[in-house]
Design a protein around this motif. Structure first.
Motif, PDB file in Angstrom:
ATOM      1  N   PHE A 201      61.879   0.765  69.753  1.00 44.88           N
ATOM      2  CA  PHE A 201      61.812  -0.275  70.796  1.00 44.88           C
ATOM      3  C   PHE A 201      62.206  -1.645  70.241  1.00 44.88           C
ATOM      4  CE2 PHE A 201      59.733  -3.652  73.156  1.00 44.88           C
ATOM      5  CZ  PHE A 201      59.873  -3.286  74.480  1.00 44.88           C
ATOM      6  N   ALA A 202      61.681  -1.949  69.059  1.00 46.00           N
ATOM      7  CA  ALA A 202      61.768  -3.311  68.517  1.00 46.00           C
ATOM      8  C   ALA A 202      63.185  -3.891  68.408  1.00 46.00           C
ATOM      9  CB  ALA A 202      61.069  -3.365  67.152  1.00 46.00           C
ATOM     10  N   PRO A 203      64.225  -3.072  68.157  1.00 45.72           N
ATOM     11  CA  PRO A 203      65.559  -3.688  68.055  1.00 45.72           C
ATOM     12  C   PRO A 203      66.139  -4.141  69.390  1.00 45.72           C
ATOM     13  CG  PRO A 203      65.497  -1.526  66.981  1.00 45.72           C
ATOM     14  CD  PRO A 203      64.253  -1.650  67.794  1.00 45.72           C
ATOM     15  N   HIS A 204      65.427  -3.885  70.500  1.00 44.16           N
ATOM     16  CA  HIS A 204      66.062  -4.066  71.805  1.00 44.16           C
ATOM     17  C   HIS A 204      65.404  -5.083  72.728  1.00 44.16           C
ATOM     18  CE1 HIS A 204      68.543  -0.687  70.720  1.00 44.16           C
ATOM     19  NE2 HIS A 204      67.455  -0.005  70.418  1.00 44.16           N
ATOM     20  N   LEU A 205      64.104  -5.263  72.619  1.00 48.43           N
ATOM     21  CA  LEU A 205      63.397  -6.125  73.579  1.00 48.43           C
ATOM     22  C   LEU A 205      62.237  -6.833  72.864  1.00 48.43           C
ATOM     23  CD1 LEU A 205      63.298  -3.649  76.609  1.00 48.43           C
ATOM     24  CD2 LEU A 205      64.505  -5.837  76.581  1.00 48.43           C
ATOM     25  N   PRO A 206      61.715  -7.906  73.475  1.00 51.72           N
ATOM     26  CA  PRO A 206      60.612  -8.627  72.817  1.00 51.72           C
ATOM     27  C   PRO A 206      59.342  -7.779  72.725  1.00 51.72           C
ATOM     28  CG  PRO A 206      61.478  -9.868  74.717  1.00 51.72           C
ATOM     29  CD  PRO A 206      62.126  -8.533  74.746  1.00 51.72           C
ATOM     30  N   LEU A 207      58.605  -7.973  71.651  1.00 49.93           N
ATOM     31  CA  LEU A 207      57.323  -7.281  71.481  1.00 49.93           C
ATOM     32  C   LEU A 207      56.207  -8.131  72.102  1.00 49.93           C
ATOM     33  CD1 LEU A 207      57.570  -6.069  67.770  1.00 49.93           C
ATOM     34  CD2 LEU A 207      58.467  -5.012  69.855  1.00 49.93           C
ATOM     35  N   GLN A 208      55.235  -7.448  72.707  1.00 51.74           N
ATOM     36  CA  GLN A 208      54.105  -8.147  73.345  1.00 51.74           C
ATOM     37  C   GLN A 208      52.839  -7.339  73.103  1.00 51.74           C
ATOM     38  OE1 GLN A 208      55.511  -8.016  77.366  1.00 51.74           O
ATOM     39  NE2 GLN A 208      57.030  -9.592  77.012  1.00 51.74           N
ATOM     40  N   VAL A 209      52.430  -7.271  71.857  1.00 50.65           N
ATOM     41  CA  VAL A 209      51.347  -6.343  71.500  1.00 50.65           C
ATOM     42  C   VAL A 209      50.043  -6.606  72.270  1.00 50.65           C
ATOM     43  CG1 VAL A 209      52.170  -5.605  69.237  1.00 50.65           C
ATOM     44  CG2 VAL A 209      50.886  -7.737  69.426  1.00 50.65           C
ATOM     45  N   LEU A 210      49.745  -7.882  72.509  1.00 56.15           N
ATOM     46  CA  LEU A 210      48.477  -8.162  73.202  1.00 56.15           C
ATOM     47  C   LEU A 210      48.565  -7.805  74.670  1.00 56.15           C
ATOM     48  CD1 LEU A 210      47.045 -11.444  71.722  1.00 56.15           C
ATOM     49  CD2 LEU A 210      46.455  -9.075  71.231  1.00 56.15           C
ATOM     50  N   ASP A 211      49.697  -8.091  75.259  1.00 55.77           N
ATOM     51  CA  ASP A 211      49.907  -7.765  76.664  1.00 55.77           C
ATOM     52  C   ASP A 211      49.802  -6.247  76.864  1.00 55.77           C
ATOM     53  OD1 ASP A 211      50.499  -8.404  79.247  1.00 55.77           O
ATOM     54  OD2 ASP A 211      52.639  -8.028  78.991  1.00 55.77           O
ATOM     55  N   TRP A 212      50.341  -5.487  75.953  1.00 57.66           N
ATOM     56  CA  TRP A 212      50.281  -4.019  76.063  1.00 57.66           C
ATOM     57  C   TRP A 212      48.884  -3.502  75.727  1.00 57.66           C
ATOM     58  CZ3 TRP A 212      55.090  -4.077  72.486  1.00 57.66           C
ATOM     59  CH2 TRP A 212      56.229  -4.396  73.229  1.00 57.66           C
ATOM     60  N   GLY A 213      48.129  -4.288  75.016  1.00 59.93           N
ATOM     61  CA  GLY A 213      46.755  -3.912  74.690  1.00 59.93           C
ATOM     62  C   GLY A 213      46.630  -2.975  73.499  1.00 59.93           C
ATOM     63  N   VAL A 214      47.697  -2.800  72.735  1.00 62.17           N
ATOM     64  CA  VAL A 214      47.655  -1.823  71.634  1.00 62.17           C
ATOM     65  C   VAL A 214      46.756  -2.313  70.498  1.00 62.17           C
ATOM     66  CG1 VAL A 214      49.967  -1.019  72.191  1.00 62.17           C
ATOM     67  CG2 VAL A 214      49.675  -2.793  70.453  1.00 62.17           C
ATOM     68  N   ASP A 215      46.384  -1.370  69.644  1.00 61.82           N
ATOM     69  CA  ASP A 215      45.535  -1.724  68.495  1.00 61.82           C
ATOM     70  C   ASP A 215      46.359  -1.886  67.226  1.00 61.82           C
ATOM     71  OD1 ASP A 215      42.680  -1.404  69.619  1.00 61.82           O
ATOM     72  OD2 ASP A 215      43.803   0.309  70.375  1.00 61.82           O
ATOM     73  N   TRP A 216      47.375  -1.020  67.110  1.00 56.91           N
ATOM     74  CA  TRP A 216      48.257  -1.039  65.941  1.00 56.91           C
ATOM     75  C   TRP A 216      49.684  -0.837  66.447  1.00 56.91           C
ATOM     76  CZ3 TRP A 216      45.720  -1.857  61.347  1.00 56.91           C
ATOM     77  CH2 TRP A 216      44.355  -1.540  61.310  1.00 56.91           C
ATOM     78  N   TYR A 217      50.627  -1.544  65.843  1.00 52.82           N
ATOM     79  CA  TYR A 217      52.026  -1.413  66.293  1.00 52.82           C
ATOM     80  C   TYR A 217      52.916  -1.582  65.059  1.00 52.82           C
ATOM     81  CZ  TYR A 217      55.935  -1.785  69.599  1.00 52.82           C
ATOM     82  OH  TYR A 217      57.085  -1.549  70.334  1.00 52.82           O
ATOM     83  N   VAL A 218      53.857  -0.669  64.902  1.00 57.71           N
ATOM     84  CA  VAL A 218      54.672  -0.696  63.682  1.00 57.71           C
ATOM     85  C   VAL A 218      56.158  -0.646  64.020  1.00 57.71           C
ATOM     86  CG1 VAL A 218      54.688   1.831  63.382  1.00 57.71           C
ATOM     87  CG2 VAL A 218      54.888   0.378  61.381  1.00 57.71           C
ATOM     88  N   PHE A 219      56.971  -1.317  63.208  1.00 54.00           N
ATOM     89  CA  PHE A 219      58.431  -1.131  63.317  1.00 54.00           C
ATOM     90  C   PHE A 219      59.083  -1.349  61.957  1.00 54.00           C
ATOM     91  CE2 PHE A 219      60.475  -5.301  63.027  1.00 54.00           C
ATOM     92  CZ  PHE A 219      59.412  -6.171  63.239  1.00 54.00           C
ATOM     93  N   SER A 220      60.330  -0.889  61.871  1.00 54.26           N
ATOM     94  CA  SER A 220      61.084  -0.987  60.607  1.00 54.26           C
ATOM     95  C   SER A 220      62.064  -2.149  60.717  1.00 54.26           C
ATOM     96  CB  SER A 220      61.851   0.307  60.350  1.00 54.26           C
ATOM     97  OG  SER A 220      60.975   1.407  60.420  1.00 54.26           O
ATOM     98  N   THR A 221      61.975  -3.107  59.810  1.00 59.45           N
ATOM     99  CA  THR A 221      62.826  -4.297  59.927  1.00 59.45           C
ATOM    100  C   THR A 221      64.308  -3.973  59.697  1.00 59.45           C
ATOM    101  OG1 THR A 221      62.325  -4.848  57.623  1.00 59.45           O
ATOM    102  CG2 THR A 221      61.019  -5.952  59.291  1.00 59.45           C
ATOM    103  N   TYR A 222      64.580  -2.853  59.025  1.00 58.31           N
ATOM    104  CA  TYR A 222      65.997  -2.539  58.764  1.00 58.31           C
ATOM    105  C   TYR A 222      66.719  -2.030  60.001  1.00 58.31           C
ATOM    106  CZ  TYR A 222      64.930   2.512  58.294  1.00 58.31           C
ATOM    107  OH  TYR A 222      64.553   3.808  58.512  1.00 58.31           O
ATOM    108  N   LYS A 223      65.973  -1.807  61.074  1.00 60.34           N
ATOM    109  CA  LYS A 223      66.635  -1.441  62.339  1.00 60.34           C
ATOM    110  C   LYS A 223      66.698  -2.643  63.271  1.00 60.34           C
ATOM    111  CE  LYS A 223      64.779   3.150  61.771  1.00 60.34           C
ATOM    112  NZ  LYS A 223      65.521   4.394  61.826  1.00 60.34           N
TER     113      LYS A 223
END
Ligand SMILES: Cc1ncc(COP(=O)(O)O)c(C=O)c1O
Length: 403
Positions: A201-223
């Motif tokens: 997801f992260a290479p395509h749209l803004p992240l909104q971890v609090l809005d989504w309510g997640v506890d943990w969220y991970v992505f790879s910076t090389y993508k």
């Protein structure tokens, strides 16, 4: 600040000047000059150990702090920054193993874990392996038609003992955005934490971890146009409840270093700060605005690629066939008579890099009734993909896919 044109954006990525068409961006993206220069500058000026009192060492220490600060904001906004910590690691796979281990060390006996079968193995295997430590692990099965793990199915699986729900935000094969808010609501009702793999997801749209309510969220910076590293956001309150694997004398106070044995990659952190500069250049208004611009650029490309593939009767798209705001430009397909090897070889002969296989979503392939060995052909675009490149792809693959 002016909106950047697409040609200006492409010029910012030196590798694109070679003329080679990079369409395996879900595997790894190219980097802008900002990342290259920041890394080079780091090696020239600041390649010393952190924690010293001399100028280069002070700058090297700050380099890591600033990379982390940028990423905390990248995961959401100022509030996400305030409520979460970012753990840096060499890859998402490493971070997920580390997290699963730290969580397992403090889970009560009898705790249950639910894992989406549609996930990349990085967010499946580390949890499934906890069965060996006596925890009950339940696979959240896919719908064999669509490949989705449906929230209704999750609702029927959770119990009062469910401690963790692990799932992808977007499958790296299907390309469609899952309803993470609903997943989180179901999990939180029974007090479970949600661990989301946001790599696709992260290479395509803004992240909104609090809005989504997640506890943990991970992505790879090389993508995400950055160096070969990964970042894990977690709520500070959750981090405080865990013990990280760093040395016994490193404070276990909910800060990231407890979870970063050996420390993060220093030159990689410089590259991450280069990525920050690139996003500032890309669009005024901060990281979220820059990633929204990325999404805007990609939407018409997604639509054209889907129209092209849908026009070939012998092509079966794996994942949603129609463009929508919930469909990202990571598009997998199979052909009725051509092997994936033939498709990717034809593309490569003409200077287009795409790949085939199960892309480590082995269980998803099996669940869809596909042979994981054969897998799918996958074309994954980026905001750097040009109209010219897309048309070249259509010219090259059109004749063989029409067969
Ligand atoms: C959706 C998804 N999750 C996790 C990973 C693993 O990431 P890493 O290579 O950083 O371990 C990938 C890599 O392709 C991926 O596509």
């Amino acid at each position: 600040m002016a909106t950047r044109s697409h040609s200006e954006i492409r010029e910012r990525f030196p590798a694109l000047a070679s003329g080679y068409v990079f369409m395996d961006n879900a595997g790894g993206s190219q980097v802008p000059i900002d990342v290259i220069e920041a890394t080079t500058r780091y090696f020239h000026e600041t390649y010393v150990q952190v924690g010293g009192a001399y100028p280069a060492s002070i700058a090297a220490t700050e380099n890591i702090q600033l990379a982390r600060e940028f990423l905390r904001q990248f995961f959401g906004d100022d509030v996400a920054q305030a409520q979460g910590e970012v753990i840096l690691g060499s890859s998402t796979t490493v971070l997920m193993n580390l997290l699963a281990d730290a969580i397992a060390n403090q889970l009560p006996a009898g705790a249950e874990i639910i894992v989406a079968e549609s996930g990349h193995e990085a967010n499946v295997g580390p949890w499934v392996r906890l069965e060996d430590r006596g925890f009950k692990v339940t696979l959240w099965p896919i719908d064999s038609e669509t490949g989705h793990c449906r929230p209704e199915t999750l609702a029927s699986l959770v119990t009062e003992k469910t401690a963790i729900v692990a799932c992808p935000h977007v499958s790296n094969l299907l390309g469609s955005v899952e309803d993470i808010r609903t997943v989180t609501a179901i999990a939180h009702k029974v007090g479970a934490q949600v661990v989301v793999d946001g790599v696709a997801f992260a290479p395509h749209l803004p992240l909104q971890v609090l809005d989504w309510g997640v506890d943990w969220y991970v992505f790879s910076t090389y993508k995400v146009f950055g160096p070969h590293m990964a970042a894990l956001w977690g709520r500070t309150s959750h981090l405080r409840a865990l013990k990280g694997p760093n040395h016994f004398f490193i404070p276990q106070d909910g800060t990231a270093y407890a979870f970063e044995p050996g420390g993060p990659n220093h030159e990689g952190c410089a590259g991450i700060r280069g990525l920050e500069r690139y996003l500032e250049w890309l669009a005024p208004g901060g990281k979220q605005a820059a990633m929204a611009r990325v999404g805007e650029i990609e939407a018409p490309l997604t639509e054209q690629l889907l129209t092209f593939l849908n026009s070939k009767p012998n092509v079966r798209i794996i994942g949603p066939k129609d463009a929508s705001s919930e469909r990202l430009p990571t598009i997998s397909f199979i052909h009725a008579s051509l092997s994936n090897a033939q498709i990717v070889a034809t593309a490569a002969e003409h200077g287009i890099g795409i790949k085939s296989g199960h892309f480590y979503s082995y269980r998803l392939c099996k669940g869809l009734g596909l042979s994981p060995e054969e897998g799918v052909s996958r074309i994954s675009l980026s905001h750097t993909t040009s109209q010219f490149e897309l048309e070249k792809l259509f010219d090259v693959l059109g004749p063989i896919l029409s067969a």
